[in-house]
Design a protein around this motif. Structure first.
Motif, PDB file in Angstrom:
ATOM      1  N   LYS A   1       3.580   3.726 -17.283  1.00 32.69           N
ATOM      2  CA  LYS A   1       2.618   2.680 -16.897  1.00 32.69           C
ATOM      3  C   LYS A   1       1.983   2.051 -18.141  1.00 32.69           C
ATOM      4  O   LYS A   1       2.226   2.495 -19.261  1.00 32.69           O
TER       5      LYS A   1
ATOM      6  N   ALA B   1      -1.540   0.569 -10.140  1.00 31.57           N
ATOM      7  CA  ALA B   1      -0.732   1.528 -10.901  1.00 31.57           C
ATOM      8  C   ALA B   1       0.136   0.839 -11.964  1.00 31.57           C
ATOM      9  O   ALA B   1       0.298   1.351 -13.062  1.00 31.57           O
ATOM     10  N   GLN B   2       0.680  -0.349 -11.621  1.00 28.34           N
ATOM     11  CA  GLN B   2       1.598  -1.019 -12.547  1.00 28.34           C
ATOM     12  C   GLN B   2       0.935  -2.175 -13.294  1.00 28.34           C
ATOM     13  O   GLN B   2       1.625  -2.904 -14.005  1.00 28.34           O
TER      14      GLN B   2
ATOM     15  N   ASP C   1      -3.969  -1.359  -5.499  1.00 31.34           N
ATOM     16  CA  ASP C   1      -3.023  -0.474  -6.175  1.00 31.34           C
ATOM     17  C   ASP C   1      -2.686  -1.121  -7.522  1.00 31.34           C
ATOM     18  O   ASP C   1      -1.879  -2.044  -7.592  1.00 31.34           O
TER      19      ASP C   1
ATOM     20  N   SER D   1      -2.761   4.409 -12.419  1.00 31.66           N
ATOM     21  CA  SER D   1      -1.915   5.558 -12.748  1.00 31.66           C
ATOM     22  C   SER D   1      -1.702   5.613 -14.255  1.00 31.66           C
ATOM     23  O   SER D   1      -1.561   4.571 -14.901  1.00 31.66           O
TER      24      SER D   1
ATOM     25  N   GLY E   1      -1.986   8.764  -9.982  1.00 34.06           N
ATOM     26  CA  GLY E   1      -2.177   7.486  -9.312  1.00 34.06           C
ATOM     27  C   GLY E   1      -2.112   7.638  -7.794  1.00 34.06           C
ATOM     28  O   GLY E   1      -2.856   6.990  -7.056  1.00 34.06           O
ATOM     29  N   THR E   2      -1.215   8.499  -7.348  1.00 35.35           N
ATOM     30  CA  THR E   2      -1.102   8.772  -5.914  1.00 35.35           C
ATOM     31  C   THR E   2      -2.406   9.350  -5.376  1.00 35.35           C
ATOM     32  O   THR E   2      -2.926   8.895  -4.342  1.00 35.35           O
TER      33      THR E   2
HETATM   34  C1  LIG Z   1       3.319   4.793 -10.145  1.00 33.61           C
HETATM   35  C2  LIG Z   1       2.810   4.206  -8.888  1.00 33.61           C
HETATM   36  C3  LIG Z   1       1.962   4.910  -8.018  1.00 33.61           C
HETATM   37  C4  LIG Z   1       1.679   6.369  -8.145  1.00 33.61           C
HETATM   38  O1  LIG Z   1       1.214   6.795  -9.369  1.00 33.61           O
HETATM   39  P1  LIG Z   1       1.496   8.323  -9.831  1.00 33.61           P
HETATM   40  O2  LIG Z   1       0.581   8.466 -11.010  1.00 33.61           O
HETATM   41  O3  LIG Z   1       2.940   8.410 -10.200  1.00 33.61           O
HETATM   42  O4  LIG Z   1       1.130   9.224  -8.716  1.00 33.61           O
HETATM   43  C5  LIG Z   1       1.441   4.223  -6.937  1.00 33.61           C
HETATM   44  N1  LIG Z   1       1.739   2.941  -6.689  1.00 33.61           N
HETATM   45  C6  LIG Z   1       2.560   2.233  -7.480  1.00 33.61           C
HETATM   46  C7  LIG Z   1       2.846   0.801  -7.155  1.00 33.61           C
HETATM   47  C8  LIG Z   1       3.140   2.848  -8.602  1.00 33.61           C
HETATM   48  O5  LIG Z   1       3.977   2.150  -9.370  1.00 33.61           O
END
Ligand SMILES: *Cc1c(COP(=O)(O)O)cnc(C)c1O
Length: 396
Positions: free
Chosen positions: A187, A160-161, A158, A182, A60-61
């Motif tokens: 997640k 990711a969540q 973003d 992510s 995700g990063t």
């Molecule tokens: C988990 C997360 C990321 C990064 O994802 P990774 O897969 O762990 O690199 C970025 N932003 C938010 C808000 C996250 O919760």
């Protein structure tokens, strides 16, 4: 009774034979880098979102990093991010030599407010905004899209969540120029290690992300620009393909847990959903100022017009009692976690770049938030135990 904050075991156990099968099939194929498992997963993931283009990425990063690279973010640029988020959202900005500009968030729904974002935009300097759908709560993407158009800034979501959350009818991640996901195991679509995805609205942006994912190479051994190795393994894609058709069900389970928490916790003594006076400036239609509250537990606010994806169920515990409640839960077998204890604008690595300004809501939240178990496979009995343990604390 034990209730961990999160456990992937039951979810993966239910799919074990299908997972073993695809593991064997990738093993037998001998194709481990890119190839058809990656391409098919990208198509299926995009289709799940009603989109055409997605690019599988190593985490995700890295999805955020490569999206910003594709957006042309570099030295001298500013990128607006919330201070109340996971580190990666701002870390990627600094890694490109740009400056993260931190916005405060609403104390009721934990999200950046479009008005705050607009005030921080400096024409000619602000290159991008990263709305974060924190804990699975959807940002107001109508407002974000409009800011993007009006000021010519790139919107990088973003997600990711928040895979599966909706703003109005549309899923988050589909409205910005880029949506970054992510597959970290906790997640909403949890993988078997690190993984991520970039959804791109325009085909040419997807192409650029695809080139940057592979050292900027196009055609083979020709590099018009510098990229990196941001590829997602074929094995990871094959395993994730097994889980993708179940995400809708996982989200329903999360929503059921959250619904029960909201319904039953508000009946308990000292629990409030009214953390702030009604006001129109906030994305949730509630926030604005964090009022002093008599409540001992404040439930999360769901912004009007959004459907959350409940990656976390995060409450506020005022009056300096947060850490005591965390300890109480631990003693009763209930896992919980503090997302996040330190505001990003106060992190040493960013405050050497710029003096930390005061972002009162973020600072308050970092002292008061506590996330409770809400993973799909938590049983009703376990959920009851969490509620009873909270009740015991409130009535002790
Ligand atoms: C988990 C997360 C990321 C990064 O994802 P990774 O897969 O762990 O690199 C970025 N932003 C938010 C808000 C996250 O919760």
């Amino acid at each position: 009774m034990k209730v961990p904050l999160f456990s992937p075991l039951a979810q993966n156990e239910a799919l074990a034979s299908a997972l073993h099968e695809v593991f064997k099939s990738v093993l037998d194929s001998g194709i481990f880098i890119l190839g058809s498992e990656v391409e098919v997963f990208e198509k299926e993931f995009a289709a799940w979102h009603g989109m055409n283009e997605s690019v599988a990425i190593s985490s995700g990063t890295d999805a955020l990093l490569v999206a910003l690279m594709a957006a042309g973010v570099g030295p001298g640029d500013e990128v607006i991010v919330p201070s109340f988020t996971f580190f990666a959202t701002a870390g990627v900005v600094s890694r490109l030599g740009a400056r993260p500009v931190f916005a405060d968030v609403c104390p009721a729904c934990y999200l950046m407010q479009p008005d705050d974002v607009e005030h921080l935009i400096v024409p000619g300097k602000t290159k991008a905004v990263i709305p974060v759908h924190l804990f699975g709560h959807a940002m107001d993407m109508n407002a974000m899209e409009e800011l993007g158009k009006r000021y010519g800034v790139v919107i990088v979501e973003d997600v990711a969540q928040a895979m599966g959350a909706r703003c109005g009818e549309q899923r988050v991640g589909t409205r910005g120029d880029f949506g970054c996901f992510s597959f970290f195991p906790t997640k909403n679509l949890g993988g078997f290690g690190d993984g991520g995805m970039v959804l791109a609205r325009r085909a040419e942006d997807a192409d650029r992300v695809r080139r940057l994912r592979n050292h900027g190479m196009h055609p083979k051994y020709h590099h018009a620009e510098v990229g990196g190795n941001f590829r997602l393994d074929a094995l990871q894609c094959a395993l994730l393909r097994v889980k993708l058709p179940h995400v809708e069900h996982y989200l329903e389970c999360r929503a059921q847990h959250a619904g029960e928490y909201l319904r039953r916790l508000r009946e308990l003594p000292g629990v409030s959903v009214e953390s702030s006076p009604t006001c129109n400036t906030c994305a949730c239609g509630k926030g604005g100022r964090a009022e002093k509250t008599d409540a001992r537990l404040v439930l999360p606010e769901v912004r009007r017009g959004q459907t959350p994806a409940w990656n976390q169920f995060t409450v506020r515990v005022p009056h300096g009692q947060r850490d005591a409640l965390k300890q109480w839960l631990l003693e009763h077998g209930v896992g919980s976690e503090i997302y996040y204890p330190v505001p990003l604008h106060q992190q040493t690595c960013f405050s050497v770049q710029q003096p930390a300004s005061s972002l009162p809501h973020t600072e308050l939240l970092c002292q008061e938030v506590l996330s409770l178990p809400v993973y799909p496979e938590m049983t009703p009995n376990q959920r009851d135990h969490v509620i009873e343990t909270l009740n015991a604390w409130l009535t002790r």
